[in-house]
Design a protein around this motif. Structure first.
Motif, short mmCIF file in Angstrom:
data_model
loop_
_atom_site.label_atom_id
_atom_site.label_comp_id
_atom_site.label_asym_id
_atom_site.label_seq_id
_atom_site.Cartn_x
_atom_site.Cartn_y
_atom_site.Cartn_z
N PRO A 294 0.84 -1.21 0.00
CA PRO A 294 0.00 0.00 0.00
C PRO A 294 0.87 1.26 0.00
N PRO A 295 0.44 2.32 -0.65
CA PRO A 295 -0.88 2.50 -1.27
C PRO A 295 -0.98 1.96 -2.69
N SER A 300 0.21 -1.53 -9.83
CA SER A 300 0.30 -0.08 -10.03
C SER A 300 1.66 0.50 -9.65
N CYS A 301 2.54 -0.30 -9.03
CA CYS A 301 3.91 0.16 -8.76
C CYS A 301 4.95 -0.60 -9.57
N GLY A 335 -0.76 4.44 -11.67
CA GLY A 335 0.48 4.17 -10.95
C GLY A 335 0.61 4.93 -9.66
N GLY A 336 1.30 4.34 -8.69
CA GLY A 336 1.57 4.97 -7.42
C GLY A 336 3.02 4.73 -7.05
N ASN A 343 -5.72 4.64 -8.98
CA ASN A 343 -5.44 3.22 -8.81
C ASN A 343 -6.01 2.47 -10.00
N TRP A 344 -5.81 1.17 -10.02
CA TRP A 344 -6.18 0.39 -11.21
C TRP A 344 -7.66 0.50 -11.51
N TYR A 345 -8.50 0.50 -10.47
CA TYR A 345 -9.95 0.43 -10.67
C TYR A 345 -10.52 1.75 -11.17
#
Length: 683
Positions: A294-295, A300-301, A335-336, A343-345
């Motif tokens: 997280p996050p 996404s990373c 991406g984070g 986020n992906w959603y």
């Protein structure tokens, strides 16, 4: 003669409740000759085994008066026959064409309807289209049973098989939830068992909201109807629509699994993706250490450098999967951890590669996969579009909306939009070196279709969207002859005969990842109907590994951690590749059709290869409250032949006759949970 026919028709009508009157009743005795079945069922001046209401009148009252044409179509397979049957009303110009096919080696018939308004003005109202409308009559009296299944709802009980006895006059009605064909409340495959040691397997092809309706009329007769649930519309001049398709497979035998196994082989031969003329085996997949801290979420990373390093680590350990699978979170805005709120959603609709993490696109990652001898697959969700995303900004006119939602439905029913999306995704495939395409769909479509319906044309949005989905996938499959499509939809919620012909679910349910009890249930239930499906594997011990095995499998363990060992990973992959071919063979459930979701039971099943009389038995003792032993009765064996059985746990062997194995053998596990894998062959 006329009087006799009139009396017969009256008797048939009296057998059926008002509103459920079958178009026709057919006697089913012995093996069905599909050529004769088609010729008789779709003959001139005969009411066919489908129905509809047009201008307020049931089709049985007029269709024999419409112009009739029968055209035999050419096929490349001598075991397959195809006809196009058309019925046209000269007065109004309404035409229905039925493309019907017969598969001689499977006693199977299938058809789909297309309605066209050939006139220069709007048609009258078309409604209550039953693609199948048929009563079957058997010569031996007795009750009918219906074998069916749950849909997917991210639960332990997903795809659980159910056996429902019919009661005379009582209706059994099924339909899925939300606009996805195997979502929660129903699964579009059924096996009807008669008292005649025979029955019919039905497979519905419609990736929206279908229905299936059954009523036992008397001790010899069962009425069946299927179609699209919500449809009442008129057609514009020159306009055409298609309907759901229906597959009907006749079977004979002491065990209804004769029908289910026939369906599995029928799907493999005629309704699965073919590459170079052979059915395409879906792969052993591997990911990129799914689940960032997280996050971050999903991938996404992930960066290009890390993805390539993971690929090389698989190679280093000699456990290269057949395809590397990059799931959600690779696209712009997802991406984070430095991306604010993304986020992906909440970033779907931004279908461009995130150049911060992948400065040269995804081609370097796919090149790395190809270099180690693997394929590369990428996740998309093109039908769900978030407000303000790239797709929304480029083409807001193609977004179907509902009040108070920032999620839109991309209008695949718009031909211009469908063509644009097809070309866009095709270019993404080419530019990024993709071998396989994964499509997800995390929303209910029904509210969007209903909210955007045209006046007086209920169902047209759904029809056009489903037609567009098929056109989109067919375009990709034709453009890329070696492409495979992985069909997800929140995990196994779009499984039907039409999607099965084009795709398979590598992730069959979004149920609690790695929870083995559920995984065993999902394999147990889905194997009744589909030979191709997969799920994740998260541990390398026998119990966990065997719980995840199916015709496809997804490596979920993290190869850069100390939770698994290299020798164990290598062993599991080698064992799986040796076992996998059996998941395409005949399947027999060995622990019944009751509630198998608890931790105090055994689950066991058999995979049998007819060609050489070999097979496997998987058995799982769940928890400590499950009995230490279980008796299982094997099927498909020659009672006069001796078989050598090997326990894969310890290598011990024993000999049993086919008769003894059919009568039952005792399996024992001191471990709870514990698993047994038996391999057998003719002695």
């Amino acid at each position: 003669m006329r009087l006799k026919n009139s009396v017969l028709k009256l008797v048939v009508l009296l057998l059926l409740p008002i509103g459920l009157s079958a178009q026709m009743t057919q006697r089913v005795d012995g093996i069905v000759d599909v050529q004769k079945w088609i010729s008789n069922s779709f003959a001139k001046a005969k009411v066919p085994p489908f129905s509809f209401v047009y201008n307020g009148k049931p089709s049985a009252s007029f269709i024999t008066k419409w112009d009739y044409k029968l055209q035999k179509m050419q096929t490349d397979d001598e075991g397959v026959i195809k006809y196009q049957v058309s019925y046209t009303d000269k007065l109004t110009g309404m035409q229905v064409k039925c493309l019907v096919s017969g598969y001689k080696d499977f006693q199977a018939v299938e058809w789909v309807l297309n309605f066209t308004n050939t006139s220069s003005k709007n048609s009258s109202v078309l409604e209550k289209v039953n693609v199948l409308d048929l009563a079957v009559n058997y010569n031996r009296p007795g009750n009918f049973n219906l074998l069916h299944a749950n849909g997917s709802n991210a639960a332990r009980a997903d795809f659980s098989p159910k056996l429902t006895p019919f009661e005379p006059g009582k209706q059994q009605y099924f339909s899925p939830a939300g606009g996805r064909s195997s979502d929660d409340t129903a699964f579009p495959f059924f096996n009807v068992e008669s008292a005649n040691k025979a029955g019919i397997v039905l497979g519905i092809g419609w990736t929206g909201t279908w229905f299936a309706d059954f009523v036992q009329k008397d001790t010899k007769t069962l009425w069946m109807a299927t179609g699209m649930k919500n449809m009442k519309l008129f057609l514009y001049p020159g306009e055409s629509i298609r309907t759901p398709s229906i597959n009907m497979l006749f079977w004979q035998g002491d065990d209804p699994m004769a029908g289910n196994n026939k369906l599995r082989q029928y799907i493999l031969k005629y309704h699965s993706r073919k590459i170079n003329g052979k059915f395409a085996e879906y792969p052993l997949s591997g990911g990129f250490a799914w689940g960032d801290p997280p996050p971050c979420n999903e991938y996404s990373c992930l960066t290009a450098d890390f993805a390539i390093a993971v690929i090389n680590r698989y190679k280093q350990f000699n456990i290269v999967p057949e395809v590397f699978w990059l799931d959600a979170g690779w696209y712009t805005g997802s991406g984070g951890p430095d991306y604010s709120g993304g986020n992906w959603y909440t970033s779907v609709g931004n279908w461009t590669v995130d150049t911060v993490r992948f400065p040269h696109g995804l081609k370097p990652v796919s090149d790395a996969a190809h270099k180690v001898g693997s394929k590369f697959m990428l996740w998309f969700e093109p039908e769900r579009v978030v407000a303000g995303s790239m797709f929304d900004k480029l083409h807001p006119e193609w977004m179907l909306k509902i009040p108070n939602s920032r999620q839109y439905l991309f209008d695949l029913g718009n031909k211009e939009a469908c063509k644009w999306l097809s070309n866009y995704i095709a270019k993404m495939i080419e530019d990024n070196g993709l071998d396989y395409y994964r499509q997800d769909f995390n929303m209910h479509a029904d509210p969007y279709w209903e909210a955007n319906e045209e006046p007086g044309r209920t169902g047209i949005r759904e029809i056009r969207h489903i037609e567009g989905l098929y056109a989109f996938w067919d375009f990709l499959l034709a453009k890329f002859p070696n492409l495979l499509i992985d069909n997800c939809a929140s995990g196994g919620r779009r499984l039907d005969m039409e999607t099965t012909s084009r795709s398979a679910p590598l992730w069959r349910t979004d149920y609690n990842y790695g929870e083995t009890t559920g995984y065993q249930n999902h394999t147990y239930g889905l194997n009744f109907w589909l030979p191709q499906h997969g799920t994740g594997i998260y541990a390398t011990d026998n119990y966990n590994a065997r719980s995840s095995m199916s015709s496809a499998m997804v490596i979920g363990w993290k190869i850069n951690s100390n939770t698994v060992t290299i020798p164990d990973m290598q062993r599991v992959i080698a064992d799986y590749k040796a076992i996998r071919p059996y998941f395409y063979e005949d399947y027999y459930p060995l622990t019944g059709l009751g509630d198998l979701t608890g931790d105090n039971v055994w689950v066991a099943y058999q995979l049998h290869k007819k060609s050489d009389e070999t097979g496997l038995v998987f058995a799982f003792r769940r928890g400590k409250d499950a009995p230490k032993t279980i008796v299982v009765k094997l099927s498909g064996l020659n009672p006069a032949v001796d078989y050598e059985l090997t326990n894969a746990n310890d290598g011990s062997k024993f000999i049993k006759s086919g008769k003894e194995l059919k009568n039952g053998i005792e399996l024992q596990s001191a471990d709870a949970p514990g698993s047994i894998l038996l391999k057998y062959k003719v002695k």
